[in-house]
Structures are given as structure tokens and as C-alpha cells.
Design an enzyme around this catalytic site. Sequence first.
Site, PDB file in Angstrom:
ATOM      1  N   ARG A   1      82.226   9.376  16.327  1.00 18.67           N
ATOM      2  CA  ARG A   1      81.005   8.742  16.768  1.00 18.67           C
ATOM      3  C   ARG A   1      80.262  10.197  16.628  1.00 18.67           C
ATOM      4  O   ARG A   1      79.106  10.000  17.033  1.00 18.67           O
ATOM      5  CB  ARG A   1      81.130   8.747  17.879  1.00 18.67           C
ATOM      6  CG  ARG A   1      79.930   7.972  19.145  1.00 18.67           C
ATOM      7  CD  ARG A   1      80.900   8.253  20.299  1.00 18.67           C
ATOM      8  NE  ARG A   1      81.034   8.872  21.393  1.00 18.67           N
ATOM      9  CZ  ARG A   1      80.746   9.500  21.493  1.00 18.67           C
ATOM     10  NH1 ARG A   1      79.495   9.510  22.150  1.00 18.67           N
ATOM     11  NH2 ARG A   1      81.691  10.628  22.889  1.00 18.67           N
TER      12      ARG A   1
ATOM     13  N   TYR B   1      59.171  -6.433   9.930  1.00 12.68           N
ATOM     14  CA  TYR B   1      60.891  -6.417   9.196  1.00 12.68           C
ATOM     15  C   TYR B   1      60.875  -7.880  10.944  1.00 12.68           C
ATOM     16  O   TYR B   1      60.243  -7.043  11.835  1.00 12.68           O
ATOM     17  CB  TYR B   1      61.252  -6.150   8.719  1.00 12.68           C
ATOM     18  CG  TYR B   1      62.793  -6.262   9.511  1.00 12.68           C
ATOM     19  CD1 TYR B   1      63.316  -7.645   9.318  1.00 12.68           C
ATOM     20  CD2 TYR B   1      63.612  -5.759  10.128  1.00 12.68           C
ATOM     21  CE1 TYR B   1      64.802  -8.061   8.680  1.00 12.68           C
ATOM     22  CE2 TYR B   1      65.004  -6.461  10.420  1.00 12.68           C
ATOM     23  CZ  TYR B   1      66.029  -7.840  10.104  1.00 12.68           C
ATOM     24  OH  TYR B   1      66.717  -7.511  10.495  1.00 12.68           O
TER      25      TYR B   1
ATOM     26  N   ASP C   1      59.646   2.803   7.060  1.00 21.76           N
ATOM     27  CA  ASP C   1      60.432   1.779   6.671  1.00 21.76           C
ATOM     28  C   ASP C   1      59.926   1.499   4.864  1.00 21.76           C
ATOM     29  O   ASP C   1      59.882   1.056   4.776  1.00 21.76           O
ATOM     30  CB  ASP C   1      60.792   0.792   7.911  1.00 21.76           C
ATOM     31  CG  ASP C   1      62.178  -0.063   6.725  1.00 21.76           C
ATOM     32  OD1 ASP C   1      62.347   0.121   5.739  1.00 21.76           O
ATOM     33  OD2 ASP C   1      62.380  -1.189   7.905  1.00 21.76           O
TER      34      ASP C   1
ATOM     35  N   LYS D   1      70.723  -3.211   2.471  1.00 22.97           N
ATOM     36  CA  LYS D   1      70.080  -3.804   1.448  1.00 22.97           C
ATOM     37  C   LYS D   1      69.894  -2.800  -0.191  1.00 22.97           C
ATOM     38  O   LYS D   1      71.326  -2.723  -0.660  1.00 22.97           O
ATOM     39  CB  LYS D   1      68.390  -3.456   1.711  1.00 22.97           C
ATOM     40  CG  LYS D   1      68.489  -3.998   2.902  1.00 22.97           C
ATOM     41  CD  LYS D   1      68.699  -5.480   3.018  1.00 22.97           C
ATOM     42  CE  LYS D   1      68.672  -6.307   4.032  1.00 22.97           C
ATOM     43  NZ  LYS D   1      68.863  -5.663   6.043  1.00 22.97           N
TER      44      LYS D   1
END
Length: 385
Positions: A51, A105, A177, A202
Site C-alpha cells: 500500500r 476525458y 495529462d 493505455k
Amino acid sequence: MANANQGIDTRLIHAGEPEKRICGAVSLPVFQSSTFAYAGHPGYDELKYIRMNNTPNHEVLHRKLAALENTEAALVTASGMAAISTTLLALFSPGDHILVQNCLYGGTQDFIVSDFVPLGFQFDFIDAEDPSSWAARLKPNTRGLYVETITNPLLRVGDLKALAEFAAANGLIAMIDNTFATPVNFRPAEWGYDICLHSCTKYLNGHSDIVAGAVAGKGHLLKKIAHKLIHLGGSLDPHACFLLHRGMKTLALRVRHQNRSALAIAETLAAHPAVARVNYPGLPGRPGYDRARELLEGFGGMVSFELKGGLAAAERFMQRVKIPIVAPSLGGVETLVTRPATTSHAGMSARERQAAGITDSLIRLSVGIEDTRDLRQDFEQALNG
């Protein structure tokens, strides 16, 4: 071990790797352990634990991503949206105001409008291609600027140089981004951006088999984001780290082919009488083409377009193509087609999509690494049918 003077192809393979190969293994092993022995770590954030995003698989990716984007630090997350939401929540406080590009997006825009604002944050949309309009949107509490290198799904390239300069002049954190461009085509830090974000699902991974995200940027900002990520729990599993690490090594080869293939396909579409409009930053004469040439080393593998027959023609085209898969997402080795109104931007209302210029008939194409000639012939038969 790679260095900053080496080309990106070399850094993709060697940057961030252990200086001494672990047990001689050429490929980094998967450290599928949630827990590591205590070794006198100085603080909570440094404890070795999945984590905490600091297993050996995480740390190699962090160093490699920072080397690729030419930033001080980087980290990976459980998804692109985990990277985006954690960054915004880590760097801003309720009452802060940010400027946001007016076509993002759908998941990002939906988060800002539906989740970010109810928590007490403020935003205003800006036209990233119109520098004269930005100052009017500034407020005393404006703290940040958020844009995309190449917008999803209309493939617009804003005045990225002027945006970074505007942010610096007004004391704003400049965030971008960079998913569609990748560090092969654009490295935001070299143009003055503080934070660069990726959906590694992606292009960085490139094989449509994991979900992951990344943040790269200035060290003091990354510390804040990493600490918030620990609390929100958006860490990446070590096996997904391994797959991302492996996928990234072919990034430059894949993206350069996709750059060439997408341009050729965009030209084919633009010349066809059944096509009403093609969105691709590498097409001469398109709005922003000269700016894209100045900023980008390649125009990317994404194309969007509309047919003269509207929605019925779009659906018929998607039924007739044989090579592409009709599916959401993008950036993989296989070519995908989708209608953003039903997938990537389905979370936006019809009115919001209309305001952003995203019609129900818009087709988004993610060009894979298949033979370009085969794809062009397939599209032509689908358009001629």
C-alpha cells in the site's frame, strides 16, 4: 544503467533498473509480497508495504518514469483516475480554484464536476487555444491549471507553451495529462509543467491487459501526492507493476509506428467523400497544426472522425470494419474503434457533450500496430459499403 544523455529508447530499457541484477535475472522478478522485514525505516511513509507503493517493482517503475519524463520524481497508481483524483486532492484544499481545459476525458471532467466541486473546490473552464481569455478567469484563490496534451476525443492541441508560462507567471501548479502523447512525443516538464499524468492502461503498457496510472513531476509535489495515495489506497499491485514494466520497454517502437500509421489513416479518411470531418493534429490545414508541429515530436496514434450520414453511418461503419475491435479504451497493439458518447464520455450529460463538441456520431479510432496498408484497405471497404 541509463543516464539523462541517452536516447529515450535506451532509457526505456535500462533507466531505473537495479544496478546489480537480482540473482542475475535480466528481467526484474515479481515481488508478490505484501510485507517486508523492518529495516529501521525513518518514517511511516518509508515502511516497505504494497500500500505504500514502494516494493522493488514499484521503485523501478518510479525511477524509469522519472527518467522518461525528465522529472525529479514519479509514482504509479492503481489506475489513471487514481492518479488524477489523488493528485487533485493532494495539491488543493477546499476553497481553492483551478482552471480546467474545456474538453477533457469524460472521467476527469465528471470527477471535477461531480466529486471535486461538492467537496468545496472551485473551477472554471478555459479555451486552451485562446491565451487572451485566460486572465479573465483568474480569481484570488486560483491555485492550479489542468489541461491535456492532446484532448480526448477531439485531438486538439492547446497552446501548451503559453499555458505553462501563464501558470508560472501567476503562481499556479501546471498539470497536464500526457496519456495520448506519451513521453516519446512530448515531455511536459521540458516545457515548464509541474505535474504530468498518465493512464498507463493505455500506451505505456500497450497490451490491453492491466489498469494503471502514473504521476511524474517536481519532487516536493510528488511527496504530497504519494502521502495522499497511501491514505486513499490507490497503490498498484506488484504483478501489474511487472506487466507495466515489461510493456514500457517497447513503447518507443510501438508509438513511432502508431504515429506513422495514424497519419496515413487520417489522410485516407480526409480524402474519402463519405467523411465529413477528421480530427488529427498532424493533418496540414487543421486548426492548431502549426502549434502541434512545434510542440510534438509525433502526432500520436489517435484519430476521430464523423461521417456525412450521421449516427446511422457511424454504426454501419463500425459493423463493417473487419480488423478493428469495437471496444472502449485505447493505446494497445490492436486497433480499436468506439463512439465516445457511449463509452469514454458516457458519464457526461448529452448537453455537456454537445457543449464540448462531442456528437453522438463521433467515432474515435485508436490505431494499433497492424500493417497500415491492411487498415487503410479495411476502412475504405467499410466506407464504400
